[in-house]
Design a protein around this motif. Structure first.
Motif, PDB file in Angstrom:
ATOM      1  N   LEU A   1     -52.964  46.962 -28.886  1.00 58.73           N
ATOM      2  CA  LEU A   1     -53.464  45.744 -28.256  1.00 58.73           C
ATOM      3  C   LEU A   1     -52.730  45.462 -26.951  1.00 58.73           C
ATOM      4  N   ASN A   2     -53.343  44.621 -26.134  1.00 56.28           N
ATOM      5  CA  ASN A   2     -52.723  44.306 -24.852  1.00 56.28           C
ATOM      6  C   ASN A   2     -51.398  43.576 -25.004  1.00 56.28           C
ATOM      7  N   ASN A   3     -51.276  42.769 -26.055  1.00 51.72           N
ATOM      8  CA  ASN A   3     -50.051  42.009 -26.244  1.00 51.72           C
ATOM      9  C   ASN A   3     -49.016  42.748 -27.076  1.00 51.72           C
TER      10      ASN A   3
ATOM     11  N   LEU B   1     -45.782  34.402 -29.562  1.00 49.99           N
ATOM     12  CA  LEU B   1     -47.073  34.800 -29.020  1.00 49.99           C
ATOM     13  C   LEU B   1     -48.187  33.871 -29.499  1.00 49.99           C
ATOM     14  N   LYS B   2     -48.137  33.448 -30.766  1.00 48.75           N
ATOM     15  CA  LYS B   2     -49.144  32.518 -31.269  1.00 48.75           C
ATOM     16  C   LYS B   2     -49.019  31.153 -30.602  1.00 48.75           C
ATOM     17  N   MET B   3     -47.777  30.705 -30.414  1.00 47.97           N
ATOM     18  CA  MET B   3     -47.585  29.438 -29.720  1.00 47.97           C
ATOM     19  C   MET B   3     -48.130  29.506 -28.302  1.00 47.97           C
TER      20      MET B   3
END
Length: 217
Positions: free
Chosen positions: A55-57, A69-71
């Motif tokens: 994935l990109n992240n 990352l979720k925040m």
């Protein structure tokens, strides 16, 4: 007849993939930290197996964290991720400065003060996660508020949502990073509006525990 069979088989495969561009026999990508735990004999079985694209992240840096990352995703509005990243970075900076100042003001408690802003964010989210929530179940024409366990994914979502909502509800004369930083610090120390909201939800579930059996009926 064979043509219709191939079309039906192809449609069933596509529906089984859940709209994924990679076939099912493709292996999940590895990050370097996970591959360090595997020995050479375990890695040989992946030599001839195709692997899905990461994935990109995805990142193997030590600064990458799933909660952060979720925040960042929850802060992002209208696709302006650059602004959201700047707000979150500013929030972590304010937390770092506040904890460093506290450490210098209390030299005797220097070892007890945590100056890692990312760990404080993780502690705040963990302290804010609810274990139960109320859901409306209709039985005999009456809606009952039944306590049910919260899944892990939803508990993280509710914790971060409550932190952001508490920050948005504060005085708008203060910038958002500062408001969010103080809410995170309060939640990390087991106090503040988010912790109170979680306790209120648990108290409501405790008061409605008589209807818990409706969950299975």
């Amino acid at each position: 007849m064979a043509v219709f069979y191939r079309i039906a088989l192809r449609s069933s495969i596509y529906s089984y993939r859940s709209m994924s561009m990679f076939p099912q026999h493709y292996a999940d990508p590895f990050i370097k930290r996970e591959m360090e735990d595997l020995n050479k004999s375990e890695l040989t079985k992946f030599y001839h197996i195709p692997i899905r694209a990461a994935l990109n992240n995805s990142s193997d840096t030590v600064f990458n964290d799933e909660i952060k990352l979720k925040m960042l995703n929850y802060i992002t509005k209208n696709g302006n991720r650059v602004l959201a990243r700047g707000l979150l970075s500013r929030t972590l900076e304010i937390i770092k400065r506040a904890q460093t100042e506290r450490m210098h003001l209390c030299p005797e408690d220097k070892q007890k003060v945590n100056t890692n802003a990312e760990m404080i964010l993780i502690d705040a989210v963990e302290n804010s996660r609810p274990l139960l929530q109320l859901t409306s179940i209709k039985r005999g024409g009456v809606n009952y508020q039944v306590p049910v366990p919260v899944t892990t994914k939803r508990s993280y979502f509710l914790a971060m949502k409550w932190l952001l909502d508490a920050a948005f509800e504060k005085d708008h004369k203060v910038c958002l990073p500062e408001r969010l930083a103080w809410e995170i610090l309060d939640a990390a120390h087991g106090q503040g509006r988010v912790i109170k909201k979680k306790d209120d939800v648990h108290k409501q579930c405790e008061s409605n525990r008589a209807y818990a059996h409706y969950r299975w009926s």
